[in-house]
Design an enzyme around this catalytic site. Structure first.
Site, short mmCIF file in Angstrom:
data_model
loop_
_atom_site.label_atom_id
_atom_site.label_comp_id
_atom_site.label_asym_id
_atom_site.label_seq_id
_atom_site.Cartn_x
_atom_site.Cartn_y
_atom_site.Cartn_z
N HIS A 47 58.58 55.23 61.08
CA HIS A 47 57.22 56.17 62.34
C HIS A 47 58.07 57.77 62.37
O HIS A 47 59.34 57.80 62.49
CB HIS A 47 57.82 55.48 63.05
CG HIS A 47 58.62 55.16 64.42
ND1 HIS A 47 58.40 56.27 65.55
CD2 HIS A 47 58.08 54.34 64.33
CE1 HIS A 47 58.92 55.56 66.13
NE2 HIS A 47 59.49 54.71 65.97
N ASP A 49 56.52 59.58 64.24
CA ASP A 49 56.18 59.86 65.78
C ASP A 49 57.46 59.91 67.20
O ASP A 49 58.06 58.65 66.26
CB ASP A 49 54.50 59.62 65.99
CG ASP A 49 54.32 57.64 65.60
OD1 ASP A 49 55.28 56.87 65.49
OD2 ASP A 49 54.13 57.51 66.70
N GLU A 99 53.14 55.20 65.64
CA GLU A 99 54.18 53.62 65.99
C GLU A 99 54.23 53.67 67.29
O GLU A 99 54.17 52.21 68.18
CB GLU A 99 55.03 53.19 65.18
CG GLU A 99 56.15 52.04 65.40
CD GLU A 99 56.45 51.43 66.83
OE1 GLU A 99 57.14 50.72 66.58
OE2 GLU A 99 56.66 52.86 67.67
N GLU A 140 64.77 50.86 62.46
CA GLU A 140 64.40 51.31 64.11
C GLU A 140 66.04 51.22 64.82
O GLU A 140 66.75 50.40 64.08
CB GLU A 140 63.67 49.87 64.56
CG GLU A 140 62.50 50.57 64.30
CD GLU A 140 61.40 51.94 65.36
OE1 GLU A 140 62.33 52.17 65.71
OE2 GLU A 140 60.16 51.60 65.66
N HIS A 192 63.96 56.31 73.74
CA HIS A 192 62.09 56.73 74.84
C HIS A 192 62.94 57.95 76.40
O HIS A 192 62.52 58.03 77.06
CB HIS A 192 61.88 55.64 75.11
CG HIS A 192 61.08 55.07 74.04
ND1 HIS A 192 59.81 54.26 74.24
CD2 HIS A 192 61.24 55.16 72.74
CE1 HIS A 192 59.15 53.79 73.27
NE2 HIS A 192 60.38 54.54 72.18
ZN LIG Z 1 60.98 53.79 66.82
#
Ligand SMILES: [Zn+2]
Length: 377
Positions: A69, A71, A135, A164, A350
């Site tokens: 992804h 994003d 995602e 990932e 994150h």
């Molecule tokens: Zn991810």
């Protein structure tokens, strides 16, 4: 090229594109351009404001998919970042920026891996990229949608690598081979509102629900298995009451989640919850939402190829892991592919000051190349 590493160069180009979910910000166009130069055919399967790129090369089986992804999650407080999250910066051998680990370095490493792989000689079957810009959000119109469209055409994948961030302490020390399922419920238990002083005229939904909740919390849903811990039930929100201390409320609402292993199913869990609520004679409404089914990739060609490639590049034997949160692998695995997640160290994903070690970028790309080589030559 300002950097001597092609993976680093492409990673920084992707980080500089401010692709907050579901805005792709031109990442997929850049990726499509790189892949088309290799002979890939691009198809845009956009939906609901989400950019989805399906780019394929070659024909026939096996079909190997590289998935990811573009994003990223929001930055959080900018003043806590030591540099602009969308202006990639290297300090002490570490590349900082939103998406550095989740998962623009993974995408860049995959693209460079395929460039080297195809330059070195032909591959058998089909190689494809499945890349979405949703995602991190609702994930309704991203990979889930693309898989549905492609499956309806009769396309069946054999292998899938999702880029990932999977590594724990060192690059390659861990790969994801499965995930638990996630099932949400919102339960509304009804009573009858009234004055606390007149218990015969009210029906207290808190009192009605408490014994059922105790039973739900104490239930052993399964024992887990060799790859997964036992299924867990957790209440995340419990609300009732008017705020007044002399009013019995009319309803009680509980929000709960199951993280479940392959020993239980969505249907079996739903059935068992309803049986407990019914046994306690509750009047209720229950809305279910399946966030993702569990999946597990058994030892086979994909895991063996990844293990050999990781050993070759890093000297490590990766732990085969099934914990952690969900990813788009939950949509790709049920489509029939032996699905793995392989990527950089995940400790900063994150977070503020998200980063990846520059020295890990080319080796990550070599791991993808080595895995594909073993599956496609
Ligand atoms: Zn991810």
């Amino acid at each position: 090229m300002p950097y001597d590493s092609p993976v680093l160069e492409l990673t920084t180009q992707l980080i500089a594109r401010r692709s907050l979910t579901p805005d792709d910000a031109g990442c997929c166009a850049l990726i499509a351009q790189r892949l088309e130069a290799l002979g890939f055919r691009s198809e845009w399967i956009n939906a609901g404001g989400v950019t989805n790129l399906w780019a394929s090369y070659g024909s026939g089986a096996p079909l190997s998919i590289l998935a990811g992804h573009t994003d990223v999650v929001p930055t959080g407080p900018l003043e806590q970042w030591h540099s602009d999250p969308f202006a990639p910066e290297i300090r002490d051998g570490v590349l900082y920026g939103r998406g550095a680990a989740d998962m623009k370095s993974g995408l860049a490493a995959m693209i460079c891996a395929v460039e080297r792989l195809l330059a070195a000689g032909p591959v058998r079957g089909t190689l494809a990229f499945l890349i979405t810009s949703d995602e991190e959000g609702l994930a309704q119109y991203g990979t889930r949608h693309v898989v549905k469209v492609l499956a309806e055409r009769g396309i069946k994948p054999d292998y899938a690598i999702v880029g990932e961030a999977s590594s724990n302490q060192q690059l390659g020390d861990r790969i994801m081979i499965g995930r638990r399922g996630s099932l949400n419920g919102v339960l509304k238990v009804f009573g009858k509102q009234g004055h606390v002083a007149y218990p015969h005229k009210v029906e207290n939904p808190i009192h009605r629900f408490a014994p059922a909740l105790a039973e739900l919390a104490a239930t052993v849903w399964d024992q887990g298995n060799a790859h997964f811990p036992p299924t867990s039930f957790q209440v995340s929100n419990l609300n009732a009451g008017t705020g007044a201390n002399n009013v019995v409320p009319g309803e009680c609402v509980a929000v709960f989640n199951f993280r479940y292993c392959t020993e239980s199913t969505e249907a079996s869990l739903r059935e068992r919850v309803h049986a407990i609520l019914d046994k306690h004679g509750l009047r209720y409404e229950l809305a279910w939402q399946l966030s993702g089914e569990p999946f597990l990739t058994e030892q086979g060609a994909a895991i063996s190829a990844a293990q050999a490639a990781i050993a070759e590049v890093t000297g490590l034997t990766p732990e085969l892991f099934t914990g952690g949160g969900t990813s788009d692998a939950r949509f790709i695995s049920p489509w029939g592919a032996q699905t793995l997640e392989i990527g950089p160290i995940n400790d900063s994903i994150h977070k503020i000051n998200e980063h990846v070690r520059v020295a890990d970028l080319e080796p990550l790309s070599a791991i993808y190349e080595g895995t594909l080589k073993r599956l496609m030559r």
